[in-house]
Design a protein around this motif. Structure first.
Motif, PDB file in Angstrom:
ATOM      1  N   ASN A 154      45.443  39.971  29.697  1.00  0.00           N
ATOM      2  CA  ASN A 154      44.762  39.677  28.439  1.00  0.00           C
ATOM      3  C   ASN A 154      45.274  38.398  27.791  1.00  0.00           C
ATOM      4  O   ASN A 154      44.580  37.804  26.967  1.00  0.00           O
ATOM      5  CB  ASN A 154      44.929  40.853  27.462  1.00  0.00           C
ATOM      6  N   LEU A 202      43.208  35.506  28.777  1.00  0.00           N
ATOM      7  CA  LEU A 202      41.901  35.647  28.123  1.00  0.00           C
ATOM      8  C   LEU A 202      41.948  35.069  26.711  1.00  0.00           C
ATOM      9  O   LEU A 202      41.007  34.399  26.266  1.00  0.00           O
ATOM     10  CB  LEU A 202      41.489  37.125  28.078  1.00  0.00           C
ATOM     11  N   THR A 255      40.970  41.018  36.618  1.00  0.00           N
ATOM     12  CA  THR A 255      40.975  42.237  35.809  1.00  0.00           C
ATOM     13  C   THR A 255      40.025  43.303  36.331  1.00  0.00           C
ATOM     14  O   THR A 255      40.211  44.487  36.043  1.00  0.00           O
ATOM     15  CB  THR A 255      40.595  41.925  34.352  1.00  0.00           C
ATOM     16  N   PRO A 281      41.052  40.578  23.058  1.00  0.00           N
ATOM     17  CA  PRO A 281      42.117  40.889  24.016  1.00  0.00           C
ATOM     18  C   PRO A 281      43.381  41.426  23.349  1.00  0.00           C
ATOM     19  O   PRO A 281      44.096  42.249  23.931  1.00  0.00           O
ATOM     20  CB  PRO A 281      42.369  39.546  24.708  1.00  0.00           C
ATOM     21  N   CYS A 299      42.855  44.970  22.904  1.00  0.00           N
ATOM     22  CA  CYS A 299      42.960  45.618  24.217  1.00  0.00           C
ATOM     23  C   CYS A 299      44.424  45.858  24.583  1.00  0.00           C
ATOM     24  O   CYS A 299      44.774  46.923  25.107  1.00  0.00           O
ATOM     25  CB  CYS A 299      42.278  44.747  25.268  1.00  0.00           C
TER      26      CYS A 299
END
Length: 415
Positions: free
Chosen positions: A5, A8, A38, A93, A96
Protein backbone atom coordinates in the motif's frame (compact mmCIF):
# COMPACT_ATOMS: atom_id res chain seq x y z
CA UNK A 1 -0.10 -6.66 1.52
CA UNK A 2 0.38 -3.81 4.00
CA UNK A 3 3.75 -2.89 2.50
CA UNK A 4 2.32 -2.82 -1.02
CA UNK A 5 0.00 0.00 0.00
CA UNK A 6 2.99 2.31 0.48
CA UNK A 7 3.85 2.51 -3.26
CA UNK A 8 0.13 3.00 -3.94
CA UNK A 9 0.20 6.11 -1.78
CA UNK A 10 3.31 7.24 -3.65
CA UNK A 11 1.52 6.72 -7.00
CA UNK A 12 -1.39 8.97 -6.03
CA UNK A 13 0.94 11.64 -4.64
CA UNK A 14 3.02 11.59 -7.84
CA UNK A 15 -0.17 12.18 -9.83
CA UNK A 16 -1.21 15.00 -7.49
CA UNK A 17 2.12 16.83 -7.73
CA UNK A 18 2.86 15.94 -11.38
CA UNK A 19 4.29 18.79 -13.45
CA UNK A 20 4.79 16.89 -16.71
CA UNK A 21 3.37 14.05 -18.76
CA UNK A 22 6.40 11.92 -17.93
CA UNK A 23 5.48 11.99 -14.23
CA UNK A 24 2.00 10.76 -15.11
CA UNK A 25 3.45 8.03 -17.33
CA UNK A 26 5.73 6.92 -14.49
CA UNK A 27 2.82 6.90 -12.02
CA UNK A 28 0.68 4.83 -14.39
CA UNK A 29 3.49 2.33 -14.89
CA UNK A 30 4.02 2.07 -11.14
CA UNK A 31 0.27 1.64 -10.65
CA UNK A 32 0.32 -1.32 -13.02
CA UNK A 33 3.25 -2.98 -11.25
CA UNK A 34 1.71 -2.53 -7.79
CA UNK A 35 -1.71 -3.78 -8.88
CA UNK A 36 -0.08 -6.85 -10.39
CA UNK A 37 1.77 -7.50 -7.13
CA UNK A 38 -1.31 -7.02 -4.92
CA UNK A 39 -3.67 -9.19 -6.96
CA UNK A 40 -2.05 -12.51 -6.07
CA UNK A 41 -1.67 -12.15 -2.27
CA UNK A 42 -5.05 -10.43 -1.94
CA UNK A 43 -6.88 -13.20 -3.78
CA UNK A 44 -4.91 -15.89 -1.94
CA UNK A 45 -5.82 -14.38 1.43
CA UNK A 46 -9.55 -14.25 0.65
CA UNK A 47 -9.56 -17.87 -0.55
CA UNK A 48 -7.54 -19.27 2.36
CA UNK A 49 -9.64 -17.64 5.10
CA UNK A 50 -13.06 -18.41 3.56
CA UNK A 51 -15.37 -21.18 4.61
CA UNK A 52 -15.89 -23.64 1.71
CA UNK A 53 -19.60 -22.76 1.54
CA UNK A 54 -18.88 -19.02 1.25
CA UNK A 55 -15.63 -19.00 -0.72
CA UNK A 56 -17.26 -18.66 -4.15
CA UNK A 57 -19.48 -15.79 -2.97
CA UNK A 58 -16.57 -13.92 -1.38
CA UNK A 59 -14.32 -14.31 -4.44
CA UNK A 60 -17.17 -13.13 -6.69
CA UNK A 61 -17.63 -10.10 -4.44
CA UNK A 62 -14.04 -8.96 -5.14
CA UNK A 63 -14.95 -8.18 -8.77
CA UNK A 64 -17.97 -6.22 -7.56
CA UNK A 65 -15.91 -4.13 -5.16
CA UNK A 66 -13.31 -3.46 -7.85
CA UNK A 67 -16.11 -2.09 -10.04
CA UNK A 68 -17.40 -0.03 -7.12
CA UNK A 69 -13.88 1.33 -6.58
CA UNK A 70 -13.64 2.48 -10.19
CA UNK A 71 -17.11 4.03 -9.91
CA UNK A 72 -16.11 5.86 -6.72
CA UNK A 73 -13.04 7.40 -8.37
CA UNK A 74 -15.13 8.48 -11.40
CA UNK A 75 -17.76 9.99 -9.06
CA UNK A 76 -15.05 11.76 -7.03
CA UNK A 77 -13.53 13.17 -10.20
CA UNK A 78 -16.93 14.57 -11.19
CA UNK A 79 -16.98 16.62 -7.97
CA UNK A 80 -13.45 18.02 -8.12
CA UNK A 81 -10.41 18.23 -10.41
CA UNK A 82 -8.05 15.32 -11.02
CA UNK A 83 -5.32 16.60 -8.70
CA UNK A 84 -7.68 16.78 -5.74
CA UNK A 85 -9.08 13.37 -6.68
CA UNK A 86 -5.56 11.93 -6.53
CA UNK A 87 -4.89 13.61 -3.15
CA UNK A 88 -8.09 12.22 -1.64
CA UNK A 89 -7.41 8.79 -3.15
CA UNK A 90 -4.00 8.67 -1.44
CA UNK A 91 -5.82 8.29 1.88
CA UNK A 92 -7.50 5.04 0.81
CA UNK A 93 -4.33 2.87 1.01
CA UNK A 94 -3.77 4.30 4.53
CA UNK A 95 -7.22 3.06 5.51
CA UNK A 96 -6.36 -0.31 3.98
CA UNK A 97 -3.18 -0.55 6.10
CA UNK A 98 -5.17 0.19 9.27
CA UNK A 99 -7.72 -2.51 8.39
CA UNK A 100 -5.02 -5.08 7.59
CA UNK A 101 -3.50 -4.50 11.03
CA UNK A 102 -6.77 -5.77 12.52
CA UNK A 103 -6.98 -9.08 10.65
CA UNK A 104 -4.87 -12.20 11.35
CA UNK A 105 -2.66 -14.25 9.05
CA UNK A 106 -4.34 -17.22 7.39
CA UNK A 107 -4.48 -20.43 9.47
CA UNK A 108 -2.96 -22.46 6.63
CA UNK A 109 0.09 -20.17 6.43
CA UNK A 110 0.55 -20.19 10.21
CA UNK A 111 0.38 -24.00 10.33
CA UNK A 112 2.93 -24.24 7.51
CA UNK A 113 5.29 -22.15 9.69
CA UNK A 114 4.78 -24.42 12.69
CA UNK A 115 2.66 -21.90 14.62
CA UNK A 116 -0.30 -24.15 15.41
CA UNK A 117 -1.53 -22.20 18.45
CA UNK A 118 -1.60 -18.96 16.47
CA UNK A 119 -3.33 -20.79 13.59
CA UNK A 120 -6.09 -22.04 15.89
CA UNK A 121 -6.54 -18.56 17.35
CA UNK A 122 -6.73 -17.11 13.83
CA UNK A 123 -9.32 -19.67 12.74
CA UNK A 124 -11.46 -18.96 15.81
CA UNK A 125 -11.31 -15.22 15.03
CA UNK A 126 -12.19 -15.76 11.37
CA UNK A 127 -15.18 -17.96 12.24
CA UNK A 128 -16.70 -15.32 14.50
CA UNK A 129 -14.67 -15.44 17.74
CA UNK A 130 -15.93 -18.95 18.38
CA UNK A 131 -14.52 -21.57 20.76
CA UNK A 132 -11.84 -24.08 19.82
CA UNK A 133 -14.16 -27.08 19.76
CA UNK A 134 -16.40 -25.52 17.11
CA UNK A 135 -13.52 -25.24 14.64
CA UNK A 136 -11.62 -28.34 15.80
CA UNK A 137 -12.55 -30.50 12.78
CA UNK A 138 -11.63 -27.80 10.24
CA UNK A 139 -8.39 -27.03 12.10
CA UNK A 140 -7.33 -30.68 12.20
CA UNK A 141 -8.00 -30.96 8.47
CA UNK A 142 -5.72 -27.95 7.82
CA UNK A 143 -2.97 -29.40 10.04
CA UNK A 144 -3.22 -32.85 8.44
CA UNK A 145 -3.17 -31.43 4.92
CA UNK A 146 -0.17 -29.17 5.59
CA UNK A 147 1.75 -32.02 7.26
CA UNK A 148 1.05 -34.35 4.32
CA UNK A 149 2.18 -31.72 1.81
CA UNK A 150 5.41 -31.13 3.74
CA UNK A 151 6.08 -34.87 3.98
CA UNK A 152 5.61 -35.26 0.21
CA UNK A 153 8.12 -32.48 -0.38
CA UNK A 154 10.63 -34.17 1.94
CA UNK A 155 10.24 -37.46 0.08
CA UNK A 156 10.81 -35.72 -3.26
CA UNK A 157 13.94 -34.10 -1.90
CA UNK A 158 15.23 -37.50 -0.71
CA UNK A 159 14.08 -39.46 -3.75
CA UNK A 160 17.46 -39.02 -5.47
CA UNK A 161 19.30 -40.45 -2.47
CA UNK A 162 18.36 -44.07 -3.03
CA UNK A 163 20.51 -45.46 -0.26
CA UNK A 164 19.19 -42.94 2.25
CA UNK A 165 15.53 -42.78 1.13
CA UNK A 166 14.41 -45.08 3.94
CA UNK A 167 15.95 -42.62 6.36
CA UNK A 168 13.87 -39.69 5.06
CA UNK A 169 13.04 -37.55 8.11
CA UNK A 170 9.53 -36.90 9.30
CA UNK A 171 8.09 -33.40 9.21
CA UNK A 172 8.69 -33.04 12.95
CA UNK A 173 12.36 -34.05 12.57
CA UNK A 174 12.78 -31.65 9.66
CA UNK A 175 11.28 -28.79 11.72
CA UNK A 176 13.77 -29.49 14.54
CA UNK A 177 16.59 -29.30 12.02
CA UNK A 178 15.24 -26.14 10.39
CA UNK A 179 17.36 -23.61 12.37
CA UNK A 180 20.52 -25.10 10.87
CA UNK A 181 19.30 -24.27 7.37
CA UNK A 182 18.00 -20.74 7.90
CA UNK A 183 21.15 -19.27 6.40
CA UNK A 184 20.33 -20.49 2.87
CA UNK A 185 21.51 -18.11 0.19
CA UNK A 186 19.37 -16.45 -2.44
CA UNK A 187 20.47 -18.91 -5.12
CA UNK A 188 19.34 -21.85 -2.97
CA UNK A 189 15.94 -20.25 -2.37
CA UNK A 190 15.51 -19.57 -6.08
CA UNK A 191 16.49 -23.16 -6.87
CA UNK A 192 13.88 -24.52 -4.44
CA UNK A 193 11.21 -22.18 -5.78
CA UNK A 194 11.99 -23.26 -9.35
CA UNK A 195 11.79 -26.91 -8.28
CA UNK A 196 8.39 -26.30 -6.67
CA UNK A 197 7.15 -24.53 -9.80
CA UNK A 198 8.27 -27.21 -12.25
CA UNK A 199 6.97 -30.34 -10.54
CA UNK A 200 4.10 -32.13 -12.24
CA UNK A 201 1.66 -31.49 -9.39
CA UNK A 202 2.13 -27.76 -10.03
CA UNK A 203 2.52 -27.62 -13.81
CA UNK A 204 -0.83 -29.27 -14.61
CA UNK A 205 -3.07 -26.93 -12.55
CA UNK A 206 -0.89 -23.92 -13.44
CA UNK A 207 -1.36 -24.69 -17.14
CA UNK A 208 -5.11 -24.94 -16.58
CA UNK A 209 -5.12 -21.55 -14.84
CA UNK A 210 -3.20 -19.96 -17.71
CA UNK A 211 -5.65 -21.42 -20.25
CA UNK A 212 -8.59 -20.13 -18.20
CA UNK A 213 -7.01 -16.67 -18.16
CA UNK A 214 -6.40 -16.81 -21.91
CA UNK A 215 -10.10 -17.61 -22.40
CA UNK A 216 -11.01 -14.82 -19.98
CA UNK A 217 -8.84 -12.29 -21.80
CA UNK A 218 -9.92 -13.18 -25.34
CA UNK A 219 -13.58 -13.54 -24.45
CA UNK A 220 -13.51 -9.89 -25.48
CA UNK A 221 -14.53 -7.78 -22.50
CA UNK A 222 -11.05 -6.99 -21.04
CA UNK A 223 -10.05 -5.66 -24.46
CA UNK A 224 -13.30 -4.16 -25.72
CA UNK A 225 -13.88 -2.04 -22.61
CA UNK A 226 -10.76 0.00 -23.40
CA UNK A 227 -12.27 1.02 -26.75
CA UNK A 228 -15.94 0.93 -25.65
CA UNK A 229 -16.71 4.64 -26.09
CA UNK A 230 -15.01 4.82 -29.49
CA UNK A 231 -16.77 1.64 -30.70
CA UNK A 232 -20.16 2.99 -29.60
CA UNK A 233 -19.39 6.30 -31.31
CA UNK A 234 -18.53 4.52 -34.57
CA UNK A 235 -21.71 2.43 -34.37
CA UNK A 236 -23.84 5.59 -34.21
CA UNK A 237 -25.96 4.48 -31.25
CA UNK A 238 -29.22 6.30 -30.47
CA UNK A 239 -27.70 7.35 -27.10
CA UNK A 240 -24.56 9.22 -26.06
CA UNK A 241 -21.59 6.77 -26.15
CA UNK A 242 -20.36 7.81 -22.68
CA UNK A 243 -23.78 7.29 -21.21
CA UNK A 244 -24.02 3.92 -22.99
CA UNK A 245 -20.69 2.84 -21.48
CA UNK A 246 -22.07 3.62 -18.01
CA UNK A 247 -25.11 1.43 -18.70
CA UNK A 248 -22.83 -1.38 -19.83
CA UNK A 249 -20.72 -1.05 -16.66
CA UNK A 250 -23.86 -1.20 -14.51
CA UNK A 251 -24.88 -4.42 -16.24
CA UNK A 252 -21.47 -5.81 -15.38
CA UNK A 253 -22.05 -5.00 -11.71
CA UNK A 254 -25.42 -6.75 -11.91
CA UNK A 255 -23.60 -9.78 -13.27
CA UNK A 256 -21.26 -9.75 -10.27
CA UNK A 257 -24.22 -9.58 -7.91
CA UNK A 258 -25.94 -12.40 -9.81
CA UNK A 259 -22.83 -14.54 -9.45
CA UNK A 260 -22.82 -13.99 -5.69
CA UNK A 261 -26.44 -15.12 -5.45
CA UNK A 262 -26.33 -18.23 -7.66
CA UNK A 263 -22.78 -19.64 -7.42
CA UNK A 264 -23.48 -21.60 -4.24
CA UNK A 265 -26.55 -23.28 -5.74
CA UNK A 266 -25.43 -23.79 -9.34
CA UNK A 267 -21.72 -24.56 -8.56
CA UNK A 268 -18.78 -23.15 -10.50
CA UNK A 269 -18.55 -25.41 -13.57
CA UNK A 270 -22.21 -25.03 -14.65
CA UNK A 271 -22.07 -21.28 -14.03
CA UNK A 272 -18.81 -21.00 -15.98
CA UNK A 273 -20.39 -22.94 -18.86
CA UNK A 274 -23.50 -20.74 -18.84
CA UNK A 275 -21.35 -17.60 -18.79
CA UNK A 276 -19.23 -18.80 -21.72
CA UNK A 277 -22.31 -19.84 -23.71
CA UNK A 278 -24.04 -16.52 -23.08
CA UNK A 279 -20.94 -14.53 -24.00
CA UNK A 280 -20.43 -16.55 -27.20
CA UNK A 281 -24.07 -16.00 -28.19
CA UNK A 282 -23.78 -12.23 -27.62
CA UNK A 283 -20.55 -11.99 -29.62
CA UNK A 284 -21.95 -14.07 -32.50
CA UNK A 285 -25.09 -11.91 -32.51
CA UNK A 286 -23.10 -8.65 -32.54
CA UNK A 287 -20.97 -9.93 -35.42
CA UNK A 288 -24.03 -11.14 -37.34
CA UNK A 289 -25.72 -7.75 -36.87
CA UNK A 290 -22.64 -5.91 -38.14
CA UNK A 291 -22.58 -8.18 -41.20
CA UNK A 292 -26.23 -7.36 -41.88
CA UNK A 293 -27.73 -10.77 -41.13
CA UNK A 294 -30.19 -9.40 -38.55
CA UNK A 295 -31.65 -6.74 -40.84
CA UNK A 296 -35.30 -7.49 -41.45
CA UNK A 297 -35.40 -10.04 -38.62
CA UNK A 298 -36.07 -7.49 -35.87
CA UNK A 299 -38.36 -4.50 -35.58
CA UNK A 300 -36.78 -1.54 -37.37
CA UNK A 301 -37.20 0.80 -34.38
CA UNK A 302 -35.37 -1.68 -32.14
CA UNK A 303 -32.58 -2.48 -34.56
CA UNK A 304 -30.59 0.64 -33.64
CA UNK A 305 -30.49 -0.59 -30.04
CA UNK A 306 -29.24 -4.08 -30.92
CA UNK A 307 -25.54 -3.28 -30.54
CA UNK A 308 -26.02 -1.72 -27.11
CA UNK A 309 -28.31 -4.56 -25.97
CA UNK A 310 -25.80 -7.22 -27.01
CA UNK A 311 -22.94 -5.29 -25.37
CA UNK A 312 -24.85 -5.00 -22.08
CA UNK A 313 -25.71 -8.71 -22.18
CA UNK A 314 -22.05 -9.56 -22.92
CA UNK A 315 -20.87 -7.58 -19.91
CA UNK A 316 -23.52 -9.27 -17.74
CA UNK A 317 -22.54 -12.81 -18.76
CA UNK A 318 -18.79 -12.10 -18.47
CA UNK A 319 -19.17 -10.81 -14.92
CA UNK A 320 -21.65 -13.55 -14.07
CA UNK A 321 -19.06 -16.31 -14.40
CA UNK A 322 -16.00 -15.95 -16.61
CA UNK A 323 -14.26 -13.18 -14.65
CA UNK A 324 -14.93 -14.17 -11.01
CA UNK A 325 -14.61 -17.94 -11.52
CA UNK A 326 -11.32 -17.62 -13.43
CA UNK A 327 -9.77 -15.83 -10.46
CA UNK A 328 -11.40 -18.24 -8.02
CA UNK A 329 -9.84 -21.27 -9.73
CA UNK A 330 -6.45 -19.55 -9.53
CA UNK A 331 -6.51 -19.67 -5.75
CA UNK A 332 -8.18 -23.06 -5.39
CA UNK A 333 -6.56 -25.63 -7.68
CA UNK A 334 -2.89 -24.70 -7.25
CA UNK A 335 -0.96 -26.77 -4.67
CA UNK A 336 -0.17 -24.96 -1.44
CA UNK A 337 3.59 -25.33 -1.75
CA UNK A 338 4.60 -22.87 -4.43
CA UNK A 339 1.13 -21.34 -4.70
CA UNK A 340 2.41 -17.80 -4.09
CA UNK A 341 4.90 -17.70 -7.00
CA UNK A 342 2.55 -19.71 -9.24
CA UNK A 343 -0.31 -17.29 -8.57
CA UNK A 344 1.97 -14.40 -9.49
CA UNK A 345 3.02 -16.15 -12.71
CA UNK A 346 -0.58 -16.84 -13.76
CA UNK A 347 -1.85 -13.34 -12.92
CA UNK A 348 1.14 -11.78 -14.73
CA UNK A 349 0.34 -13.98 -17.73
CA UNK A 350 -3.22 -12.61 -17.70
CA UNK A 351 -2.13 -8.98 -17.51
CA UNK A 352 0.44 -9.48 -20.28
CA UNK A 353 -2.18 -11.11 -22.52
CA UNK A 354 -4.57 -8.25 -21.81
CA UNK A 355 -1.88 -5.71 -22.69
CA UNK A 356 -1.10 -7.54 -25.95
CA UNK A 357 -4.81 -7.80 -26.78
CA UNK A 358 -5.38 -4.09 -26.19
CA UNK A 359 -2.33 -3.06 -28.19
CA UNK A 360 -3.17 -5.31 -31.15
CA UNK A 361 -6.90 -4.54 -31.25
CA UNK A 362 -6.63 -1.62 -33.71
CA UNK A 363 -4.51 -3.70 -36.10
CA UNK A 364 -6.90 -6.65 -35.80
CA UNK A 365 -9.95 -4.49 -36.55
CA UNK A 366 -8.18 -3.00 -39.54
CA UNK A 367 -7.34 -6.45 -40.88
CA UNK A 368 -10.50 -8.41 -39.86
CA UNK A 369 -12.93 -5.53 -39.31
CA UNK A 370 -14.82 -5.32 -36.03
CA UNK A 371 -17.17 -8.18 -36.90
CA UNK A 372 -14.23 -10.48 -37.60
CA UNK A 373 -12.64 -9.68 -34.25
CA UNK A 374 -15.95 -10.34 -32.49
CA UNK A 375 -16.21 -13.70 -34.26
CA UNK A 376 -12.70 -14.56 -33.05
CA UNK A 377 -13.72 -13.76 -29.45
CA UNK A 378 -16.88 -15.85 -29.89
CA UNK A 379 -14.83 -18.84 -31.10
CA UNK A 380 -12.60 -18.51 -28.02
CA UNK A 381 -15.68 -18.64 -25.78
CA UNK A 382 -16.97 -21.68 -27.66
CA UNK A 383 -13.60 -23.40 -27.24
CA UNK A 384 -13.80 -22.62 -23.53
CA UNK A 385 -17.00 -24.69 -23.33
CA UNK A 386 -15.00 -27.81 -24.25
CA UNK A 387 -12.06 -26.95 -21.98
CA UNK A 388 -14.38 -26.66 -18.97
CA UNK A 389 -14.67 -30.46 -19.04
CA UNK A 390 -11.11 -30.67 -17.65
CA UNK A 391 -11.78 -28.38 -14.69
CA UNK A 392 -12.65 -29.75 -11.24
CA UNK A 393 -15.71 -28.66 -9.31
CA UNK A 394 -14.40 -26.72 -6.31
CA UNK A 395 -17.50 -25.03 -4.92
CA UNK A 396 -18.27 -26.00 -1.32
CA UNK A 397 -15.11 -28.11 -0.94
CA UNK A 398 -12.29 -27.52 1.49
CA UNK A 399 -8.97 -26.51 -0.08
CA UNK A 400 -7.33 -29.63 1.33
CA UNK A 401 -9.98 -31.79 -0.37
CA UNK A 402 -9.55 -30.01 -3.71
CA UNK A 403 -5.80 -30.53 -3.69
CA UNK A 404 -6.08 -34.15 -2.54
CA UNK A 405 -7.30 -35.16 -6.00
CA UNK A 406 -5.02 -37.20 -8.24
CA UNK A 407 -2.09 -35.82 -10.23
CA UNK A 408 -4.20 -35.37 -13.35
CA UNK A 409 -6.42 -32.89 -11.54
CA UNK A 410 -9.47 -35.14 -11.87
CA UNK A 411 -12.39 -34.33 -9.68
CA UNK A 412 -12.65 -36.49 -6.53
CA UNK A 413 -16.24 -37.48 -5.94
CA UNK A 414 -15.87 -39.06 -2.54
CA UNK A 415 -13.82 -37.17 0.05
Amino acid sequence: MMLLNIPLIACWLIVHFATSNYALYFANGLFGCVMGLTTAPGLRYVIEISEPSLRGILVASTSLFISLGFSFIIFLNSLTDWRQTAAISASIPLLCIIILFQVPETPMWLVSKGRSDAALKSLRWLRGWTDAETVREEFEKIVSFTKNQNQKLLKRQWSGKVAEYKNCPTVEEAELAEPASTSQGLSERVRKMFKDMTRKEMLIPLTKCCIIFAINCFSGVPILRTYMVKIFDDLNLPVDPKKASVWVALMGMLGNIGCMFVIKKLKKKPLFLASLAGSALCLFSMAADLMGYLEGTVIASFHRWCHLTFAMALYFFWNLGIQPIAWSYLGEILPYKGRGPATSVASSFYFILTFVGIRTFPAMTEFLRLEGVLLFYAVVCAAGLFFTHFLPETEGRHLSDIQAQDKEGAETEKL
